[in-house]
Design a protein around this motif. Structure first.
Motif, PDB file in Angstrom:
ATOM      1  N   CYS A  11       8.904  72.664  22.753  1.00  0.00           N
ATOM      2  CA  CYS A  11       8.569  73.758  21.849  1.00  0.00           C
ATOM      3  C   CYS A  11       8.961  75.097  22.453  1.00  0.00           C
ATOM      4  CB  CYS A  11       7.082  73.745  21.507  1.00  0.00           C
ATOM      5  SG  CYS A  11       6.671  72.349  20.472  1.00  0.00           S
ATOM      6  N   CYS A  15       4.386  72.552  26.792  1.00  0.00           N
ATOM      7  CA  CYS A  15       5.403  71.766  26.096  1.00  0.00           C
ATOM      8  C   CYS A  15       6.798  72.396  26.190  1.00  0.00           C
ATOM      9  CB  CYS A  15       4.989  71.593  24.640  1.00  0.00           C
ATOM     10  SG  CYS A  15       6.140  70.584  23.717  1.00  0.00           S
ATOM     11  N   HIS A  45       0.189  76.178  23.709  1.00  0.00           N
ATOM     12  CA  HIS A  45       1.003  74.965  23.597  1.00  0.00           C
ATOM     13  C   HIS A  45       2.343  75.135  24.314  1.00  0.00           C
ATOM     14  CE1 HIS A  45       2.379  71.193  21.694  1.00  0.00           C
ATOM     15  NE2 HIS A  45       3.564  71.793  21.665  1.00  0.00           N
ATOM     16  N   CYS A  55       3.066  69.444  18.153  1.00  0.00           N
ATOM     17  CA  CYS A  55       4.385  70.073  18.164  1.00  0.00           C
ATOM     18  C   CYS A  55       4.807  70.505  16.757  1.00  0.00           C
ATOM     19  CB  CYS A  55       5.418  69.113  18.718  1.00  0.00           C
ATOM     20  SG  CYS A  55       5.219  68.831  20.472  1.00  0.00           S
TER      21      CYS A  55
HETATM   22 ZN   LIG Z   1       5.353  70.889  21.571  1.00  0.00          ZN
END
Ligand SMILES: [Zn+2]
Length: 57
Positions: free
Chosen positions: A36, A33, A29, A3
């Motif tokens: 994020c 996630c 990512h 992250c």
């Molecule tokens: Zn992340």
């Protein structure tokens, strides 16, 4: 990618073009996630607001 790296790259992407590999890392990512993803969204909103201010001046 972690992250921390991702958010760093997202902030950097405001100032420079990311390399393809970096972009791919960030995007893949973001898929997994939500935090994020949220950060990315905020950054983009901020950028758009900045653009708008810059235009008005
Ligand atoms: Zn992340």
């Amino acid at each position: 990618m972690k992250c921390l790296q991702v958010t760093k790259l997202i902030s950097q992407s405001q100032e420079r073009k990311l390399k393809l590999a970096e972009k791919c890392g960030v995007v893949s990512h973001l898929v997994i996630c939500p935090q994020c993803r949220n950060f990315n969204q905020n950054c983009q909103t901020m950028r758009q607001m900045m653009k708008k201010f810059a235009k008005e001046e």
